[in-house]
Design a protein around this motif. Structure first.
Motif, PDB file in Angstrom:
ATOM      1  N   GLY A  70      69.972  53.180  53.082  1.00  0.00           N
ATOM      2  CA  GLY A  70      70.079  53.945  54.307  1.00  0.00           C
ATOM      3  C   GLY A  70      71.144  54.142  54.988  1.00  0.00           C
ATOM      4  N   PRO A  71      71.794  55.003  55.718  1.00  0.00           N
ATOM      5  CA  PRO A  71      72.797  55.086  56.551  1.00  0.00           C
ATOM      6  C   PRO A  71      72.562  54.056  57.694  1.00  0.00           C
ATOM      7  CG  PRO A  71      71.771  57.253  56.810  1.00  0.00           C
ATOM      8  CD  PRO A  71      70.844  56.309  55.535  1.00  0.00           C
ATOM      9  N   ALA A  72      71.364  54.202  58.488  1.00  0.00           N
ATOM     10  CA  ALA A  72      71.360  53.214  59.723  1.00  0.00           C
ATOM     11  C   ALA A  72      71.437  51.679  59.135  1.00  0.00           C
ATOM     12  CB  ALA A  72      70.085  53.599  60.274  1.00  0.00           C
ATOM     13  N   ALA A  73      70.856  51.371  58.020  1.00  0.00           N
ATOM     14  CA  ALA A  73      70.800  49.891  57.692  1.00  0.00           C
ATOM     15  C   ALA A  73      72.293  49.690  57.304  1.00  0.00           C
ATOM     16  CB  ALA A  73      69.834  49.902  56.421  1.00  0.00           C
ATOM     17  N   LEU A  74      73.069  50.404  56.557  1.00  0.00           N
ATOM     18  CA  LEU A  74      74.266  50.210  56.414  1.00  0.00           C
ATOM     19  C   LEU A  74      75.369  49.837  57.420  1.00  0.00           C
ATOM     20  CD1 LEU A  74      75.660  51.805  53.129  1.00  0.00           C
ATOM     21  CD2 LEU A  74      75.477  49.428  53.346  1.00  0.00           C
ATOM     22  N   ALA A  75      74.867  50.950  58.493  1.00  0.00           N
ATOM     23  CA  ALA A  75      75.782  50.820  59.604  1.00  0.00           C
ATOM     24  C   ALA A  75      75.423  49.626  60.489  1.00  0.00           C
ATOM     25  CB  ALA A  75      75.210  52.154  60.660  1.00  0.00           C
TER      26      ALA A  75
END
Length: 95
Positions: free
Chosen positions: A48-53
């Motif tokens: 997910g984008p938040a996890a990668l961010a």
């Protein structure tokens, strides 16, 4: 990426914005290009984008290995960090 009727977690949005800013600085690109880079990484990894961010932010900040997906972030963006360190060292030596 949010489901209809659910509000996006503000802390997730902040982390995505932070990662976008980090990528802008590392790549010297626009906000749109940096966000597209994050989206591309999401599609490549399935994370997910938040996890990668969050992983990218912790990787850049040197916060250790306590955050999931730092290895994936390092594989995707590690070359940018290495280039930044190399240019910083070169500049320091030149002084």
């Amino acid at each position: 990426m949010t489901t209809p009727g659910r509000r996006e977690d503000p802390s997730s949005r902040r982390m995505i914005d932070l990662a976008t800013g980090i990528l802008m600085g590392l790549r010297g690109c626009s906000a749109r290009d940096a966000f597209d880079d994050l989206v591309k990484a999401v599609h490549q990894t399935g994370i997910g984008p938040a996890a990668l961010a969050t992983a990218l932010a912790h990787l850049v900040g040197g916060k250790g290995d306590g955050v999931p997906h730092q290895a994936e972030a390092a594989l995707i963006w590690g070359h940018l960090l290495a280039a930044r360190v190399a240019s910083t060292v070169s500049a320091a030596v030149a002084e």
